[in-house]
Design a protein around this motif. Structure first.
Motif, short mmCIF file in Angstrom:
data_model
loop_
_atom_site.label_atom_id
_atom_site.label_comp_id
_atom_site.label_asym_id
_atom_site.label_seq_id
_atom_site.Cartn_x
_atom_site.Cartn_y
_atom_site.Cartn_z
N ASN A 154 -1.19 -1.41 -10.40
CA ASN A 154 -1.98 -2.31 -9.54
C ASN A 154 -1.32 -2.50 -8.18
O ASN A 154 -1.97 -2.40 -7.14
N LEU A 155 -0.01 -2.77 -8.19
CA LEU A 155 0.71 -2.89 -6.91
C LEU A 155 0.65 -1.55 -6.17
O LEU A 155 0.39 -1.52 -4.95
N GLY A 156 0.86 -0.45 -6.90
CA GLY A 156 0.81 0.88 -6.26
C GLY A 156 -0.57 1.15 -5.67
O GLY A 156 -0.70 1.65 -4.55
N GLY A 157 -1.62 0.81 -6.41
CA GLY A 157 -2.99 1.03 -5.93
C GLY A 157 -3.28 0.18 -4.70
O GLY A 157 -3.89 0.64 -3.74
N TYR A 158 -2.80 -1.05 -4.73
CA TYR A 158 -2.98 -1.94 -3.57
C TYR A 158 -2.29 -1.35 -2.34
O TYR A 158 -2.88 -1.30 -1.25
N LEU A 159 -1.05 -0.88 -2.51
CA LEU A 159 -0.30 -0.31 -1.38
C LEU A 159 -1.02 0.94 -0.85
O LEU A 159 -1.10 1.14 0.36
N ALA A 160 -1.52 1.76 -1.77
CA ALA A 160 -2.21 3.00 -1.35
C ALA A 160 -3.46 2.64 -0.54
O ALA A 160 -3.70 3.23 0.51
N ARG A 161 -4.23 1.66 -1.02
CA ARG A 161 -5.46 1.27 -0.29
C ARG A 161 -5.11 0.68 1.07
O ARG A 161 -5.74 0.96 2.07
N LYS A 162 -4.07 -0.17 1.09
CA LYS A 162 -3.74 -0.88 2.32
C LYS A 162 -3.16 0.06 3.39
O LYS A 162 -3.43 -0.10 4.58
N THR A 163 -2.34 1.02 2.97
CA THR A 163 -1.62 1.86 3.96
C THR A 163 -2.26 3.23 4.14
O THR A 163 -1.86 3.97 5.03
N GLY A 164 -3.18 3.60 3.23
CA GLY A 164 -3.78 4.93 3.31
C GLY A 164 -2.85 6.02 2.78
O GLY A 164 -3.17 7.21 2.88
N ARG A 165 -1.70 5.63 2.16
CA ARG A 165 -0.78 6.62 1.61
C ARG A 165 -1.27 7.07 0.25
O ARG A 165 -1.85 6.30 -0.52
N ASP A 166 -0.98 8.35 -0.05
CA ASP A 166 -1.40 8.92 -1.32
C ASP A 166 -0.24 8.79 -2.31
O ASP A 166 0.66 9.62 -2.31
#
Ligand code: 13P
Ligand code: SF4
Length: 332
Positions: free
Chosen positions: A158-170
């Protein structure tokens, strides 16, 4: 662990204060601890601030009122200190979701990726990681890693998914979750929002996306607290472990703080069962007997310390990943 017996009649608060002085001990507590423990702690904080305190203290003993990975972090950063945890069974579902052998195999499947790992993991997994992050430092640390560098993120999807959505990082995600934050119900949250129109929602990034989608603010426990202190309105819905509300009510007694609900419509199912194992009685016994004590084998400690040092340096913004030297591990 059993609740200690035959402590009847003891003034636990006074006894803990006496032992704290005699032992030159510091009591560190997380915001998810019971109010009576938060109130006697020398310092209450989120994971990052507690790590910094543990690294800096000149006390001889750290009594860590939190969960085991937090007390282990204190020992890794301050090996010369005695670190006690009131209940050694105070674990974490995220740590449990990520056994070191499986994590090493996951790393081996992605040989070009570095491992950015949430602090909610075992010392062994820290030793297999390049950089540790907390929820308050993850974005800042991620921004210091070159955009073309592949990254594994575990154990919290969940934290990883949030970071990916927020920063656009894969990010390549490990599939772990926090059982406490998974228990929030979107349906019940929407009902609560309808009852309190205009009340913002502050959520921890361990919540699933369906909850974060309704949040006005997403951040670490300290971030949520700072948001509560600054908000103009008088009611806040809090989507994280409800014991943090104690600090809000102390600081802002005229405002209303409501724990986001689980499927049963109240916030009691979102109490962290691991954090709840620590009690005043067990804290007293831990200071009296200096046990249960955190011990970490030196080779493992040094491996885990490398990724924690990288976190502390990058969280303070003083270095980039490239300045830290060859922190990549092979995972085999
Ligand atoms: P914080 O770093 O935000 O305090 O989070 C720790 C934790 O375990 C949340 O469940
Ligand atoms: Fe672990 Fe969740 Fe408890 Fe935090 S709230 S310590 S992530 S089980």
């Amino acid at each position: 662990m059993e609740q200690p017996t035959n402590l009847a009649g003891l003034d636990l608060r006074a006894e803990i204060d006496r032992l704290r002085r005699e032992r030159n001990a510091v009591i560190l507590a997380h915001y998810y601890q019971k109010p009576e423990i938060q109130d006697l702690a020398d310092f209450v904080g989120d994971s990052l601030d507690l790590s910094r305190k543990a690294a800096d203290t000149d006390a001889d003993v750290i009594a860590f009122c939190g969960v085991r990975f937090m007390a282990e972090t204190a020992k890794i950063l301050s090996p010369q200190k005695t670190v006690v945890l009131p209940d050694m069974d105070a674990g974490c579902s995220l740590e449990d979701s990520c056994p070191p052998e499986q994590f090493a195999a996951f790393r081996a499947q992605h040989p070009d990726a570095i491992a950015l790992t949430y602090i909610n993991c075992s010392a062994e997994v820290k030793g297999l990681s390049d950089v540790i992050v907390t929820s308050s430092s993850a974005e800042k640390i991620l921004s210091q890693i070159p955009a073309d560098q592949p990254i594994i993120f575990g154990p919290d999807r969940n934290l990883g998914g949030y970071l990916a959505r927020k920063t656009g990082r894969d990010l390549i995600l490990w599939p772990g979750v926090c059982i406490v934050h998974e228990a929030f119900s979107e349906t019940e949250l929407l009902k609560l929002k309808a009852q309190h129109p205009g009340a913002p929602v502050a959520a921890h990034p361990e919540c699933p996306a369906v909850i974060l989608d309704h949040a006005d603010y997403v951040g670490s426990t300290r971030g949520i607290l700072d948001y509560a202190m600054a908000m103009p309105g008088d009611t806040l819905i809090v989507a994280t472990e409800p014991h943090i509300i104690h600090q809000m009510e102390k600081a802002l007694p005229n405002k209303t703080f409501i724990g986001a609900p689980g499927a049963d419509g109240n916030c009691n199912c979102n109490i962290c069962p691991y954090m709840a194992l620590n009690t005043m009685e067990k804290l007293y016994v831990a200071l009296r007997d200096l046990t249960p004590r955190i011990e970490i084998e030196e080779d493992l400690r040094l491996r885990a310390k490398k990724s924690l040092d990288a976190m502390l340096a990058m969280a303070s913004g003083s270095v980039g990943l490239g300045d830290l030297g060859p922190v990549r591990v092979t995972g085999d």
